[in-house]
Structure formats: C-alpha cells, structure tokens
Design a protein around this motif. Sequence first.
Motif, PDB file in Angstrom:
ATOM      1  N   VAL A 192       9.050  -2.514  -3.630  1.00 47.80           N
ATOM      2  CA  VAL A 192       8.537  -3.569  -2.899  1.00 47.80           C
ATOM      3  C   VAL A 192       9.585  -4.420  -2.357  1.00 47.80           C
ATOM      4  O   VAL A 192       9.556  -4.677  -0.998  1.00 47.80           O
ATOM      5  CB  VAL A 192       7.529  -4.570  -3.498  1.00 47.80           C
ATOM      6  N   LYS A 193      10.597  -4.913  -3.152  1.00 48.66           N
ATOM      7  CA  LYS A 193      11.711  -5.708  -2.644  1.00 48.66           C
ATOM      8  C   LYS A 193      12.529  -4.949  -1.870  1.00 48.66           C
ATOM      9  O   LYS A 193      13.000  -5.573  -0.718  1.00 48.66           O
ATOM     10  CB  LYS A 193      12.331  -6.123  -3.992  1.00 48.66           C
ATOM     11  N   LEU A 194      12.779  -3.630  -2.015  1.00 48.81           N
ATOM     12  CA  LEU A 194      13.780  -2.998  -1.205  1.00 48.81           C
ATOM     13  C   LEU A 194      12.986  -2.891   0.438  1.00 48.81           C
ATOM     14  O   LEU A 194      13.692  -3.057   1.412  1.00 48.81           O
ATOM     15  CB  LEU A 194      13.933  -1.575  -1.550  1.00 48.81           C
ATOM     16  N   LEU A 195      11.521  -2.588   0.619  1.00 51.65           N
ATOM     17  CA  LEU A 195      10.925  -2.301   1.566  1.00 51.65           C
ATOM     18  C   LEU A 195      11.089  -3.585   2.335  1.00 51.65           C
ATOM     19  O   LEU A 195      10.997  -3.800   3.576  1.00 51.65           O
ATOM     20  CB  LEU A 195       9.718  -1.583   1.497  1.00 51.65           C
ATOM     21  N   CYS A 196      10.721  -4.661   1.598  1.00 59.58           N
ATOM     22  CA  CYS A 196      10.455  -5.943   1.968  1.00 59.58           C
ATOM     23  C   CYS A 196      12.169  -6.658   2.724  1.00 59.58           C
ATOM     24  O   CYS A 196      11.874  -7.143   3.803  1.00 59.58           O
ATOM     25  CB  CYS A 196      10.162  -7.135   1.409  1.00 59.58           C
TER      26      CYS A 196
ATOM     27  N   ALA B 251      -5.169  -0.290 -11.678  1.00 56.04           N
ATOM     28  CA  ALA B 251      -6.438  -0.535 -11.746  1.00 56.04           C
ATOM     29  C   ALA B 251      -7.166   0.273 -10.626  1.00 56.04           C
ATOM     30  O   ALA B 251      -8.584   0.137 -10.615  1.00 56.04           O
ATOM     31  CB  ALA B 251      -6.616  -2.049 -11.634  1.00 56.04           C
ATOM     32  N   GLY B 252      -6.417   0.914  -9.895  1.00 51.83           N
ATOM     33  CA  GLY B 252      -7.166   1.905  -8.774  1.00 51.83           C
ATOM     34  C   GLY B 252      -7.674   0.798  -7.614  1.00 51.83           C
ATOM     35  O   GLY B 252      -8.666   1.334  -7.058  1.00 51.83           O
ATOM     36  N   ARG B 253      -7.088  -0.167  -7.451  1.00 52.82           N
ATOM     37  CA  ARG B 253      -7.564  -1.114  -6.620  1.00 52.82           C
ATOM     38  C   ARG B 253      -7.251  -0.481  -5.088  1.00 52.82           C
ATOM     39  O   ARG B 253      -8.178  -0.714  -4.146  1.00 52.82           O
ATOM     40  CB  ARG B 253      -7.120  -2.488  -6.695  1.00 52.82           C
ATOM     41  N   GLY B 254      -6.153  -0.039  -4.816  1.00 52.17           N
ATOM     42  CA  GLY B 254      -5.879   0.584  -3.537  1.00 52.17           C
ATOM     43  C   GLY B 254      -5.327  -0.518  -2.668  1.00 52.17           C
ATOM     44  O   GLY B 254      -4.826  -0.079  -1.429  1.00 52.17           O
ATOM     45  N   GLU B 255      -5.317  -1.743  -2.875  1.00 52.89           N
ATOM     46  CA  GLU B 255      -4.988  -2.904  -1.981  1.00 52.89           C
ATOM     47  C   GLU B 255      -4.376  -4.042  -2.804  1.00 52.89           C
ATOM     48  O   GLU B 255      -4.732  -3.909  -4.022  1.00 52.89           O
ATOM     49  CB  GLU B 255      -6.277  -3.474  -1.358  1.00 52.89           C
ATOM     50  N   PRO B 256      -3.228  -4.481  -2.400  1.00 55.15           N
ATOM     51  CA  PRO B 256      -2.479  -5.744  -3.221  1.00 55.15           C
ATOM     52  C   PRO B 256      -3.564  -6.918  -3.461  1.00 55.15           C
ATOM     53  O   PRO B 256      -4.050  -7.197  -2.494  1.00 55.15           O
ATOM     54  CB  PRO B 256      -1.323  -5.894  -2.287  1.00 55.15           C
TER      55      PRO B 256
ATOM     56  N   ARG C 163       0.880  -1.162   0.007  1.00 56.90           N
ATOM     57  CA  ARG C 163       0.124  -0.098  -0.122  1.00 56.90           C
ATOM     58  C   ARG C 163       0.821   1.270   0.047  1.00 56.90           C
ATOM     59  O   ARG C 163       0.483   2.178  -0.617  1.00 56.90           O
ATOM     60  CB  ARG C 163      -0.885   0.008   1.302  1.00 56.90           C
ATOM     61  N   ASN C 164       1.899   1.170   0.756  1.00 57.10           N
ATOM     62  CA  ASN C 164       2.870   2.435   0.683  1.00 57.10           C
ATOM     63  C   ASN C 164       3.264   2.694  -0.654  1.00 57.10           C
ATOM     64  O   ASN C 164       3.562   3.965  -0.947  1.00 57.10           O
ATOM     65  CB  ASN C 164       4.050   2.064   1.717  1.00 57.10           C
ATOM     66  N   VAL C 165       3.809   1.644  -1.481  1.00 57.29           N
ATOM     67  CA  VAL C 165       4.368   1.973  -2.663  1.00 57.29           C
ATOM     68  C   VAL C 165       3.442   2.313  -3.710  1.00 57.29           C
ATOM     69  O   VAL C 165       3.532   3.272  -4.469  1.00 57.29           O
ATOM     70  CB  VAL C 165       5.032   0.557  -3.321  1.00 57.29           C
TER      71      VAL C 165
END
Length: 382
Positions: free
Chosen positions: A292-296, A337-342, A256-258
């Motif tokens: 995503v990889k960096l934050l993970c 797609a504008g989902r806002g969630e993964p 979500r942060n990304v």
Amino acid sequence: MKRMKNRIKLTAVLCVLALLLSGCSGMFDKEYREEEPYVDEYFEIKDDSSVQEVKSYQGMKNALMNLINSAAEYGIIKTEKYKGDVEDDISRACFEVTREEPMGIYAVDYITHSINRIVSYYEMEIYITYKRSAEEIDSVVTILSGKDMQVLINEALENFESSLAVMQVSTEIKTEDVEAFIDAFYRSFPQLIPQKPGVSVNDYAAFDSVVKRITEVEFHYGLGVNELQRRTESLSSYAQDVLESSYRADIGYICRNVMERCVPLQTETGCTAYDALIGSGQADSEGYAMAVKLLCNLGGVECYVVEGRMNNEKHFWNVVNVDSGYCHVDVYVDDAAGRGEPTFLSDEDMLDAYSWDAECCPVCEKPAEKESVSESEENMEE
C-alpha cells in the motif's frame, strides 16, 4: 718631516675611526633576532611527499597518521631538533597509532620501521601493512551528528552498497540507532529498496573512547545487486501500470488493488511489497502495508506504515490521508475477512484491538459522520 706628516695622518685616521666607533656603539648594543619561516609545531612535509620532518613525539604520531590516512605503504620521517629519545619514541608511536587511533585500529595490520642516525639527525623508514584497501580508507567520511549518519545510510541503501564506514566525532550513534535509520528509510521508500537488509555494526576506537571512533556498518541483503535492481524496476513498472489504468488512483483504488493481487499469510513470511505484488502474491501484514505504501508513494497519496500490535501480536498497517482527514487502514485484516473493500478507522476505533506508538504517525480523529471512500467514489461516478 715626512715622518711627522705620516704620523699626523695616521693619528687623524685613528681619531676618525674612534669617533665612528663611539658614535655607532648604540648600533652594536641593539639585540637582533633572525625571523625563521613558520614551521608546524609537530611536523613538516618536505617537497618529497614521502618525507616528513618532526620535532616532537606528537609530531611523530601525526606523521605516522598522515601516512595511514593516505594509505601509504612506505614513508620517511626525519627528526629536526627533536626533543626526546627517538628510538624509544618511534617504537611507542607505532604501537599507539595501531591501538589508540581509530583509523589505525580500523585499517592497519602492522607497522615496522628502521632507524638511521645521520650526524645530527635521525632518519626513520616506515613500512605499513594494511588490512583495508586504499579505497576503503579513502571512503571513510567524518560525521558530526545523527543527521549526517542518516543521510549517508540513505545513500548507501539506495545504491545497494554492502558497507559504510564513518568517523564519529563527539557523537554516540549505536547499533540500535543505525537499525532505526535503516528501518525509517525502508518504511518510507519501498519503491527504492525492495528488501530491508540485515545489519552488523562494528566500532573501532581506543578502549572506552566516545570522543572519536570509526563505525563500520555492513548491510546483508541475501540477494545480489543485480537482483535487487531487477526487483526495483519490476515494482516501478507494475506500479506505473496499476496507477495508469485508473482515471482516479486514490487510496480506495490502491487498497482494492493490493487485496485483489495478494493472498494473506498467517506466518511472518512475504514481508515485502515485492512479495505481495509481484513475487509469490502472498504476504503477511507487513507485506500488505508495504505494498500500500509503495503504490501511495508513486500515486501521490500521503501514507505511513505503522508497526504496532494487534491482539498483543506484532502487526503492520497504514495511516493514510483521505478527504475527511487521517485514517487507519488495515488491508491485511480486510482481505483476510473477505470484505473486498478497505475499512477506514479512527484512533478511537482501533483502541480495542490495536496498540502503537502515537508519535510515529498523525492523529486519526473520529469525524461526526465519516463516509467510506468506496461509497464516496460510487456517488461521484453516479
């Protein structure tokens, strides 16, 4: 009478001498061999390190290579019981070490020499002009396996070095192998290397030689070391702030942060974690996956960057480890797609639109009933 006594004494002395000689005759018949101190078959370095003595053509070549390996510009080679034509051999040896020896090909511009005959031996003065610095020659490292090469490339990338030179011995590491090593490190540690460099690979060896050669790898970042270090520090600082701002920095929070931070681009620009999180705030699928990889990595979440195809076009996404097992997540597509969630998907869920090398990441099995990470978090908070 005196004469008679003297003659008897003389006769007695001669008899004693004869007996001594006859009794010791076996001593003189024995063979004796003087033991010489061991000397290298090819050459010997004297107390003066610039002087080397040689006995053969191979020794002459070895002496020249000894000068080259130590980046010496001047040296003296002396012959000792030399077998061969010294004048012809030194010319041939100088030519061969610069055409057939990897270090000679890599480091030497040209070699000149002068010959002096001194009674029973020759003394040759050698002058070497280099196209590499002494530091470059000294930095060449010998490797025996692909693993050795991977380790050296990783170190060079982490330190933002501009080049790396190795002596390959019975290995056949090619340009595509070097590119694969660089890609593996970059995809695994975006917090250490903010931008993947371009690369050029040059081999220095005798024609068609695969036994021994020097491989030089040049890294092209397009940015200076100071800027690369600044970007690395900025990414680390940003990630620390993001992860510390949540009591539970899990994969749902990270994705979500990304998506909140970045805007998806259709073109292949903005391909780094820095572009997505700090730079322009715009990124393609690669930039999203690397962010995503960096934050993970810094948040302690197991994560992989997957390079594959979506609808037959090059595309990047992640495979992550969540409570229910490994899942695919394509934050770029979710954000576009504008989902806002993964959305977390299994291998089976992905097959209609995606293709990838199954060996590059863990298997993502489809559970009987998979609860989304976001729903799980909401339930826990309640």
